[in-house]
Design a protein around this motif. Structure first.
Motif, short mmCIF file in Angstrom:
data_model
loop_
_atom_site.label_atom_id
_atom_site.label_comp_id
_atom_site.label_asym_id
_atom_site.label_seq_id
_atom_site.Cartn_x
_atom_site.Cartn_y
_atom_site.Cartn_z
N GLU A 13 15.83 -22.52 36.51
CA GLU A 13 15.33 -22.30 37.88
C GLU A 13 15.88 -20.99 38.45
O GLU A 13 15.13 -20.21 39.05
CB GLU A 13 15.74 -23.44 38.81
CG GLU A 13 14.96 -24.70 38.67
CD GLU A 13 15.42 -25.73 39.69
OE1 GLU A 13 14.69 -25.94 40.66
OE2 GLU A 13 16.53 -26.28 39.51
N ARG A 16 14.36 -18.00 36.65
CA ARG A 16 12.99 -17.73 37.14
C ARG A 16 13.02 -16.98 38.46
O ARG A 16 12.24 -16.05 38.67
CB ARG A 16 12.22 -19.04 37.31
CG ARG A 16 11.46 -19.41 36.07
CD ARG A 16 10.42 -20.50 36.39
NE ARG A 16 10.71 -21.64 35.56
CZ ARG A 16 11.14 -22.82 35.96
NH1 ARG A 16 11.29 -23.09 37.21
NH2 ARG A 16 11.40 -23.77 35.11
N TRP A 19 13.93 -13.43 37.69
CA TRP A 19 12.81 -12.70 37.08
C TRP A 19 11.82 -12.27 38.15
O TRP A 19 11.31 -11.16 38.11
CB TRP A 19 12.10 -13.57 36.05
CG TRP A 19 12.86 -13.77 34.78
CD1 TRP A 19 13.70 -12.88 34.17
CD2 TRP A 19 12.86 -14.94 33.96
NE1 TRP A 19 14.22 -13.43 33.02
CE2 TRP A 19 13.72 -14.68 32.86
CE3 TRP A 19 12.23 -16.17 34.04
CZ2 TRP A 19 13.95 -15.63 31.85
CZ3 TRP A 19 12.45 -17.11 33.04
CH2 TRP A 19 13.31 -16.83 31.96
N ASP A 20 11.56 -13.14 39.12
CA ASP A 20 10.63 -12.80 40.20
C ASP A 20 11.16 -11.66 41.07
O ASP A 20 10.41 -10.79 41.48
CB ASP A 20 10.35 -14.01 41.09
CG ASP A 20 9.48 -15.06 40.40
OD1 ASP A 20 8.84 -14.75 39.37
OD2 ASP A 20 9.46 -16.22 40.89
N PRO A 74 11.10 -13.00 30.45
CA PRO A 74 10.68 -14.41 30.52
C PRO A 74 9.88 -14.85 29.30
O PRO A 74 10.07 -15.95 28.79
CB PRO A 74 9.81 -14.47 31.77
CG PRO A 74 10.14 -13.26 32.56
CD PRO A 74 10.68 -12.25 31.61
#
Length: 132
Positions: A13, A16, A19-20, A74
């Motif tokens: 989580e 992620r 990465w965003d 990712p």
């Protein structure tokens, strides 16, 4: 392929979110989680440190603040995770996983149509465009 330790659900989580964001401080990553998620600042900080130790992200100092950024894309993590899943649960065979996902995850008609189009394209590519 470099063997990296697998990610826990919480680590995934946080990865992620990073990465965003592309790069972020602990506070910025923490800020992406809704209050209803119930994750606290120190937990996010711990996950970021673990991700760095495991080789998934890197950190640099800007003054006294650590700024984190991904080291691994990712797509690489997804590929490695799915490959491991297929190996462990399906003895390396991808079709049983695909079948499971389609039958048990209630794939929509729209997604089934997209999958059929993809399969048609791949079949044609592999046949070299030759139709019998």
């Amino acid at each position: 392929m470099t063997e990296r330790p697998a990610l826990s659900k919480g680590e995934m989580e946080v990865a992620r979110a990073l990465w965003d964001l592309k790069q972020a401080t602990v506070r910025e990553v923490f800020g992406t989680f809704p209050e209803s998620r119930g994750i606290d600042f120190t937990t996010v900080q711990t996950y970021l440190r673990r991700l760095e130790q495991k080789g998934y992200i890197k950190a640099r100092l800007e003054g006294r603040t650590r700024v984190y950024s991904p080291r691994i894309k990712p797509r690489t993590v997804i590929r490695e995770t799915v490959d491991d899943l297929v190996d462990r649960l399906f003895a390396g065979e991808a079709f049983p996983l695909i079948q499971h996902l389609i039958e048990d995850r209630h794939v929509s008609r729209k997604d089934l149509d997209a999958l059929k189009s993809l399969l048609d394209e791949l079949t044609e590519e592999r046949d070299g465009g030759n139709q019998s």
